[in-house]
Design an enzyme around this catalytic site. Structure first.
Site, PDB file in Angstrom:
ATOM      1  N   ASP A  32      12.395 -14.852  22.244  1.00  0.00           N
ATOM      2  CA  ASP A  32      11.086 -14.556  22.830  1.00  0.00           C
ATOM      3  C   ASP A  32      11.106 -14.839  24.331  1.00  0.00           C
ATOM      4  O   ASP A  32      10.525 -14.104  25.123  1.00  0.00           O
ATOM      5  CB  ASP A  32      10.004 -15.425  22.184  1.00  0.00           C
ATOM      6  CG  ASP A  32       9.736 -15.003  20.748  1.00  0.00           C
ATOM      7  OD1 ASP A  32      10.403 -14.040  20.285  1.00  0.00           O
ATOM      8  OD2 ASP A  32       8.883 -15.631  20.098  1.00  0.00           O
ATOM      9  N   TYR A  35      12.782 -12.093  26.128  1.00  0.00           N
ATOM     10  CA  TYR A  35      11.896 -10.930  26.186  1.00  0.00           C
ATOM     11  C   TYR A  35      10.836 -11.148  27.274  1.00  0.00           C
ATOM     12  O   TYR A  35      10.585 -10.277  28.105  1.00  0.00           O
ATOM     13  CB  TYR A  35      11.236 -10.727  24.820  1.00  0.00           C
ATOM     14  CG  TYR A  35      10.308  -9.541  24.762  1.00  0.00           C
ATOM     15  CD1 TYR A  35      10.786  -8.271  24.441  1.00  0.00           C
ATOM     16  CD2 TYR A  35       8.947  -9.689  25.028  1.00  0.00           C
ATOM     17  CE1 TYR A  35       9.939  -7.182  24.396  1.00  0.00           C
ATOM     18  CE2 TYR A  35       8.090  -8.600  24.985  1.00  0.00           C
ATOM     19  CZ  TYR A  35       8.585  -7.349  24.668  1.00  0.00           C
ATOM     20  OH  TYR A  35       7.751  -6.283  24.629  1.00  0.00           O
ATOM     21  N   LEU A  82      -6.935   9.467  -1.896  1.00  0.00           N
ATOM     22  CA  LEU A  82      -6.030   9.549  -3.048  1.00  0.00           C
ATOM     23  C   LEU A  82      -6.777   9.390  -4.354  1.00  0.00           C
ATOM     24  O   LEU A  82      -7.627   8.501  -4.485  1.00  0.00           O
ATOM     25  CB  LEU A  82      -4.961   8.447  -2.947  1.00  0.00           C
ATOM     26  CG  LEU A  82      -3.974   8.566  -1.791  1.00  0.00           C
ATOM     27  CD1 LEU A  82      -3.241   7.252  -1.577  1.00  0.00           C
ATOM     28  CD2 LEU A  82      -2.983   9.688  -2.065  1.00  0.00           C
ATOM     29  N   GLU A 113       5.392   3.887  -2.500  1.00  0.00           N
ATOM     30  CA  GLU A 113       5.195   2.984  -1.355  1.00  0.00           C
ATOM     31  C   GLU A 113       4.039   2.045  -1.675  1.00  0.00           C
ATOM     32  O   GLU A 113       3.126   2.438  -2.384  1.00  0.00           O
ATOM     33  CB  GLU A 113       4.726   3.771  -0.113  1.00  0.00           C
ATOM     34  CG  GLU A 113       5.610   4.847   0.322  1.00  0.00           C
ATOM     35  CD  GLU A 113       4.871   5.891   1.176  1.00  0.00           C
ATOM     36  OE1 GLU A 113       3.710   5.680   1.559  1.00  0.00           O
ATOM     37  OE2 GLU A 113       5.496   6.917   1.433  1.00  0.00           O
ATOM     38  N   LYS A 115       0.517   0.498  -1.368  1.00  0.00           N
ATOM     39  CA  LYS A 115      -0.736   1.022  -0.819  1.00  0.00           C
ATOM     40  C   LYS A 115      -1.373  -0.122  -0.031  1.00  0.00           C
ATOM     41  O   LYS A 115      -1.869  -1.097  -0.603  1.00  0.00           O
ATOM     42  CB  LYS A 115      -1.662   1.492  -1.936  1.00  0.00           C
ATOM     43  CG  LYS A 115      -2.922   2.146  -1.417  1.00  0.00           C
ATOM     44  CD  LYS A 115      -3.696   2.813  -2.539  1.00  0.00           C
ATOM     45  CE  LYS A 115      -4.854   3.635  -1.994  1.00  0.00           C
ATOM     46  NZ  LYS A 115      -5.856   2.825  -1.299  1.00  0.00           N
ATOM     47  N   ASP A 117      -3.753  -2.381   2.079  1.00  0.00           N
ATOM     48  CA  ASP A 117      -5.197  -2.563   2.131  1.00  0.00           C
ATOM     49  C   ASP A 117      -5.607  -2.935   3.558  1.00  0.00           C
ATOM     50  O   ASP A 117      -5.781  -4.098   3.885  1.00  0.00           O
ATOM     51  CB  ASP A 117      -5.598  -3.667   1.146  1.00  0.00           C
ATOM     52  CG  ASP A 117      -7.025  -3.505   0.691  1.00  0.00           C
ATOM     53  OD1 ASP A 117      -7.651  -2.500   1.066  1.00  0.00           O
ATOM     54  OD2 ASP A 117      -7.512  -4.387  -0.035  1.00  0.00           O
ATOM     55  N   TYR A 228       2.819   5.658   7.216  1.00  0.00           N
ATOM     56  CA  TYR A 228       3.219   6.222   5.924  1.00  0.00           C
ATOM     57  C   TYR A 228       3.403   7.729   5.937  1.00  0.00           C
ATOM     58  O   TYR A 228       3.608   8.330   4.885  1.00  0.00           O
ATOM     59  CB  TYR A 228       2.283   5.787   4.797  1.00  0.00           C
ATOM     60  CG  TYR A 228       0.818   6.053   5.044  1.00  0.00           C
ATOM     61  CD1 TYR A 228       0.313   7.350   5.083  1.00  0.00           C
ATOM     62  CD2 TYR A 228      -0.062   4.994   5.218  1.00  0.00           C
ATOM     63  CE1 TYR A 228      -1.030   7.584   5.293  1.00  0.00           C
ATOM     64  CE2 TYR A 228      -1.408   5.217   5.429  1.00  0.00           C
ATOM     65  CZ  TYR A 228      -1.886   6.514   5.466  1.00  0.00           C
ATOM     66  OH  TYR A 228      -3.204   6.746   5.699  1.00  0.00           O
ATOM     67  N   LYS A 316      -3.318   2.020  -9.388  1.00  0.00           N
ATOM     68  CA  LYS A 316      -3.995   0.750  -9.111  1.00  0.00           C
ATOM     69  C   LYS A 316      -4.003  -0.085 -10.367  1.00  0.00           C
ATOM     70  O   LYS A 316      -4.208   0.436 -11.451  1.00  0.00           O
ATOM     71  CB  LYS A 316      -5.429   1.012  -8.666  1.00  0.00           C
ATOM     72  CG  LYS A 316      -5.512   1.708  -7.331  1.00  0.00           C
ATOM     73  CD  LYS A 316      -6.837   1.382  -6.690  1.00  0.00           C
ATOM     74  CE  LYS A 316      -6.978   2.033  -5.355  1.00  0.00           C
ATOM     75  NZ  LYS A 316      -8.202   1.656  -4.681  1.00  0.00           N
ATOM     76  N   CYS A 409     -24.021 -38.223 -15.024  1.00  0.00           N
ATOM     77  CA  CYS A 409     -22.808 -37.949 -14.258  1.00  0.00           C
ATOM     78  C   CYS A 409     -21.604 -38.494 -15.038  1.00  0.00           C
ATOM     79  O   CYS A 409     -21.613 -39.663 -15.429  1.00  0.00           O
ATOM     80  CB  CYS A 409     -22.898 -38.602 -12.877  1.00  0.00           C
ATOM     81  SG  CYS A 409     -21.335 -38.530 -11.991  1.00  0.00           S
ATOM     82  N   CYS A 412     -20.206 -41.739 -12.947  1.00  0.00           N
ATOM     83  CA  CYS A 412     -20.900 -42.998 -12.671  1.00  0.00           C
ATOM     84  C   CYS A 412     -22.003 -43.265 -13.686  1.00  0.00           C
ATOM     85  O   CYS A 412     -22.586 -44.339 -13.694  1.00  0.00           O
ATOM     86  CB  CYS A 412     -21.459 -42.998 -11.258  1.00  0.00           C
ATOM     87  SG  CYS A 412     -22.775 -41.800 -11.049  1.00  0.00           S
ATOM     88  N   CYS A 427     -25.428 -35.091  -8.882  1.00  0.00           N
ATOM     89  CA  CYS A 427     -25.446 -36.516  -9.153  1.00  0.00           C
ATOM     90  C   CYS A 427     -26.114 -37.150  -7.936  1.00  0.00           C
ATOM     91  O   CYS A 427     -25.631 -36.995  -6.820  1.00  0.00           O
ATOM     92  CB  CYS A 427     -24.028 -37.050  -9.319  1.00  0.00           C
ATOM     93  SG  CYS A 427     -23.965 -38.846  -9.246  1.00  0.00           S
ATOM     94  N   CYS A 432     -21.449 -42.820  -6.131  1.00  0.00           N
ATOM     95  CA  CYS A 432     -20.644 -42.302  -7.244  1.00  0.00           C
ATOM     96  C   CYS A 432     -19.176 -42.230  -6.815  1.00  0.00           C
ATOM     97  O   CYS A 432     -18.863 -41.692  -5.753  1.00  0.00           O
ATOM     98  CB  CYS A 432     -21.166 -40.926  -7.630  1.00  0.00           C
ATOM     99  SG  CYS A 432     -20.138 -40.105  -8.853  1.00  0.00           S
TER     100      CYS A 432
HETATM  101  S1  IVH Z   1      -0.959   8.606   1.787  1.00  0.00           S
HETATM  102  C1  IVH Z   1      -4.425  12.188   1.477  1.00  0.00           C
HETATM  103  N1  IVH Z   1       0.194   6.271   1.727  1.00  0.00           N
HETATM  104  O1  IVH Z   1      -5.167   4.835   1.175  1.00  0.00           O
HETATM  105  C2  IVH Z   1      -4.211  10.794   1.805  1.00  0.00           C
HETATM  106  N2  IVH Z   1      -2.144   6.323   1.996  1.00  0.00           N
HETATM  107  O2  IVH Z   1      -7.136   6.826  -0.494  1.00  0.00           O
HETATM  108  C3  IVH Z   1      -2.759  10.478   1.800  1.00  0.00           C
HETATM  109  N3  IVH Z   1      -3.184   4.109   2.246  1.00  0.00           N
HETATM  110  O3  IVH Z   1      -7.295   5.764   3.522  1.00  0.00           O
HETATM  111  C4  IVH Z   1      -2.589   9.093   2.139  1.00  0.00           C
HETATM  112  N4  IVH Z   1      -1.336   2.941   2.088  1.00  0.00           N
HETATM  113  O4  IVH Z   1      -5.113   5.045   4.611  1.00  0.00           O
HETATM  114  C5  IVH Z   1      -0.965   6.924   1.839  1.00  0.00           C
HETATM  115  N5  IVH Z   1       1.365   4.281   1.678  1.00  0.00           N
HETATM  116  C6  IVH Z   1       0.220   4.927   1.788  1.00  0.00           C
HETATM  117  C7  IVH Z   1      -0.995   4.255   1.969  1.00  0.00           C
HETATM  118  C8  IVH Z   1      -2.167   4.994   2.067  1.00  0.00           C
HETATM  119  C9  IVH Z   1      -2.646   2.892   2.246  1.00  0.00           C
HETATM  120  C10 IVH Z   1      -4.622   4.406   2.386  1.00  0.00           C
HETATM  121  C11 IVH Z   1      -4.912   5.522   3.320  1.00  0.00           C
HETATM  122  C12 IVH Z   1      -6.169   6.181   2.811  1.00  0.00           C
HETATM  123  C13 IVH Z   1      -6.268   5.682   1.412  1.00  0.00           C
HETATM  124  C14 IVH Z   1      -6.186   6.875   0.494  1.00  0.00           C
END
Ligand code: IVH
Length: 669
Positions: A32, A35, A82, A113, A115, A117, A228, A316, A409, A412, A427, A432
């Protein structure tokens, strides 16, 4: 080209290379410090030659001034969503449908991959340079968050093009900006310390950080990105998704290393099911697995329905549930006296982890769901939340009866109360033992943050009878700890040293640790700053207490009551004699208020107020009070019989404030 221009170009190239090694490949080549040295050199050269600065320079990540708001932008192509599946069968049915639609025996390969969040983002590169970043919005129009996304270091400001490759005219990249779980934990600690709200989960934290008006704030957040896929693009690019991911990684984009390609849906199913427990390995939250048909040609033929691609699914996990025996409902008495029921379960596997305790809320909730000791119950774990007892599994077992909160309690024996309007039983006994124990747990952890000394330590020493109150902690010796199972010379010495070091913790933390009723961290800090010393706080009247920020009549009453209790006063004295801090240190004084940045000097006697009181009031509003007049003095407050300071101020042209003006100032602020 001048020497400076050449060096600037070289530095940018080298810095981009190291940023790529660090953020994308997770394999840095330099430290670091190394860098930072390169970065500082570039910064210095650019400062000397502002005409050579370009927008894609690594030094220009945070350049824009805070915005007024975000403009809406139309996406180049809709950002869809999705369709989800939650069972193996649904996934297999989808694969069968894909086959049918493709209408041939050609092989279909899949990529899976995590998904992520977080918050979806579209990045537009023109001629290889990032020109726009937008949130998903309603899928058609999002918000322009370019200035903030530039502050996310894992987002390249320029595509990393192989030698001789012509930058594409237009290339859109899509991904998910996210907060790491460890980053979220650190962020929330800092939020609490600053008296601000915690982020409830990484998704909100990421979305909130992208919508900061000041990109400087976004830059401070531990944000990263997983890319992605590609959106709209021109020029040559691979023709399968998996190859595209590799291609994008080479061009500087951060691609998730867990993307995997499979040639059969059976393998996909197995991998998806394995991820349910593997997800705990990740330092970011995932809410499923995305499965995509690998070939772009096949994707094209499959098309989409209502902006949901037929070529992809989100697998999911259903909130996992299991059935087990509720052995016993145990009551834990918290440090404020609340009685918290806790379900002790026959250990059971739920969503990949063994669960043996689960939360129950209160008597009313338990009875509404008719949860009984000895019954079979349904236990649920959804995401990372603490397991919960949902309710009985089917008919009650013979011999079980509705549950009742104990009348006394469990620790106590004092009769419990249920204050009107509250759902929790309490309590009322302030002596206590459990409250003492929980107060100690709170003291070593949340309040004093003593390294290596946590809940287990306290419970063990409590059981051994070595610990009953906070002062006991500071009297522990290495020899005493050596008598405790699990403690050797080194660990005992370390624990005693850590306890000793904690004496230096600031007054606000000590106040928080003292466990005054309804005084959390923020109010403890406000009280510490407002009163400055424990003596002033303990001597304060209800009216004076109410002058502290966030203290209303209820709390003022509770604090005054706490302060009038002899035992509490003795506790303070004992801790003070042990060397703990009962005065606000300079570093804690940094109140941000209407008078922040102003500096005053007080001289002479003020009618009806002590100088300390005036000082505390000014400081509570953010002002600094110093002893002597200097260039930075905003004003001198002059009472009766002022000293030489008043004369000095007058000579230096510093404004003089009499008592009337002082009151005006305090009122106005
Ligand atoms: S592909 C047509 N790949 O999930 C959408 N989406 O319901 C194709 N998300 O808001 C999306 N990880 O941002 C894809 N590896 C992944 C993802 C991903 C998270 C999210 C995406 C979107 C939601 C889809």
């Amino acid at each position: 080209m001048s020497d400076s221009a050449a060096r600037i170009q070289e530095l940018r190239r080298v810095i981009e290379h190291h940023a790529y090694r660090y953020h994308v490949l997770d394999d840095p080549e330099i430290s670091d410090t190394g860098y930072d040295a390169l970065y500082d050199e570039l910064q210095a050269l650019e400062d000397a030659h502002p005409e050579l600065i370009t927008d894609d320079s690594p030094t220009r990540r945070v350049g824009a001034a805070p915005a007024e708001g975000f403009t809406k932008v139309e996406h180049l192509a809709p950002m869809g969503s999705l369709e989800k599946v939650t069972t193996r069968e649904a996934l297999e049915k989808w694969a069968a449908d894909v086959r049918k639609r493709l209408d041939s025996d050609e092989p279909v390969a899949y990529v899976i991959e995590p998904k992520i969040d977080g918050s979806a983002i579209s990045l537009v590169y023109e001629e290889g340079v990032l020109v726009r970043a937008a949130t998903r919005g309603d899928g058609f129009r999002g918000e322009d968050v370019t200035a903030n996304v530039r502050a996310v270091k894992a987002v390249p400001l320029r595509m990393r093009l192989p030698e001789a490759e012509v930058p594409p005219t237009l290339f859109e990249i899509r991904g998910e900006v996210y907060f790491s779980l460890s980053g979220l934990a650190r962020f929330n600690v800092a939020q609490v310390a600053a008296g601000k709200k915690e982020a409830p989960n990484p998704r909100n934290a990421a979305a909130g950080s992208l919508r900061q008006l000041d990109p400087g704030v976004t830059a401070e957040r531990p944000l990263s990105i997983w890319i992605y896929g590609a959106g709209v693009h021109e020029g040559d690019a691979p023709d399968t998704h998996f190859a595209m991911l590799g291609w994008l990684r080479e061009r500087g984009f951060r691609i998730n290393p867990h993307a995997e390609r499979f040639e059969t849906i059976d393998e996909v199913v197995i991998a998806c099911e394995q991820w349910e427990s593997r997800r705990a390995e990740l330092d970011y939250e995932i809410d499923g697995i995305v499965i995509k048909v690998d070939s772009f040609a096949q994707q094209q033929r499959l098309g989409a329905l209502h902006e949901r691609p037929r070529w992809a699914r989100a697998f999911k996990w259903a909130p996992s549930t299991a059935v087990t025996t509720l052995k016993h409902i145990h009551i834990r008495v918290g440090r404020t006296g609340a009685l918290n029921p806790l379900a002790e379960l026959e250990p059971v596997q739920v969503g990949g982890v063994t669960v043996s305790t689960a939360t129950l809320h209160n008597e009313e909730d338990i009875n509404r769901k008719d949860i009984r000791e000895g019954d079979l119950v349904i236990v649920q774990r959804a995401g990372d939340v603490i397991p919960q007892v949902v309710g009985p599994a089917g008919e009650h077992l013979p011999g079980t009866t509705p549950w009742k909160m104990p009348a006394h309690c469990p620790l106590c024996g004092v009769e419990v109360v249920k204050p009107e309007g509250e759902v929790k039983h309490r309590c009322p006994n302030r002596a206590c033992p459990s409250r003492g124990l929980e107060t100690l747990v709170h003291w070593v952890g949340a309040a004093m943050d003593i390294e290596g000394v946590g809940e287990q330590f306290v419970r063990k020493l409590w059981d051994e009878g070595l610990l009953r109150s906070m002062p006991d902690l500071y009297r522990l010796s290495v020899e005493q700890l050596l008598g405790i199972e699990g403690y050797g010379e080194i660990s005992a010495t370390q624990a005693v040293a850590a306890i000793e070091r904690s004496k230096a913790q600031p007054f606000s933390r000590i106040l928080f640790g003292l466990n005054m009723p309804k005084i959390g961290w923020v109010l403890a800090r406000n009280l510490a700053r407002h009163f400055g010393t424990v003596d002033r706080l303990l001597a304060a009247t209800r009216e004076e207490l109410e002058e502290a920020e966030g203290i209303g009549p209820d709390r003022a009453e509770l604090i005054a009551e706490w302060a009038s209790d002899d035992e509490n006063r003795a506790l303070v004295e004992d801790l003070r004699s042990l060397g703990l801090q009962f005065e606000v240190a300079e570093s804690e004084r940094a109140v941000v208020g209407p008078l922040t940045g102003f500096q005053y000097v007080i001289t002479g006697t003020l009618d009806g107020y002590t100088r300390d009181e005036v000082k505390a009031s000014l400081e509570a509003l953010g002002a600094k009070v110093t002893d002597s007049v200097s260039k930075r003095t905003t004003g001198v407050i002059v009472g009766e019989n002022p000293g030489v300071k008043a004369a000095k101020a007058e000579k230096a042209g510093v404004p003089i404030l009499g008592q009337a003006e002082l009151l005006e100032l305090l009122k106005g602020a």
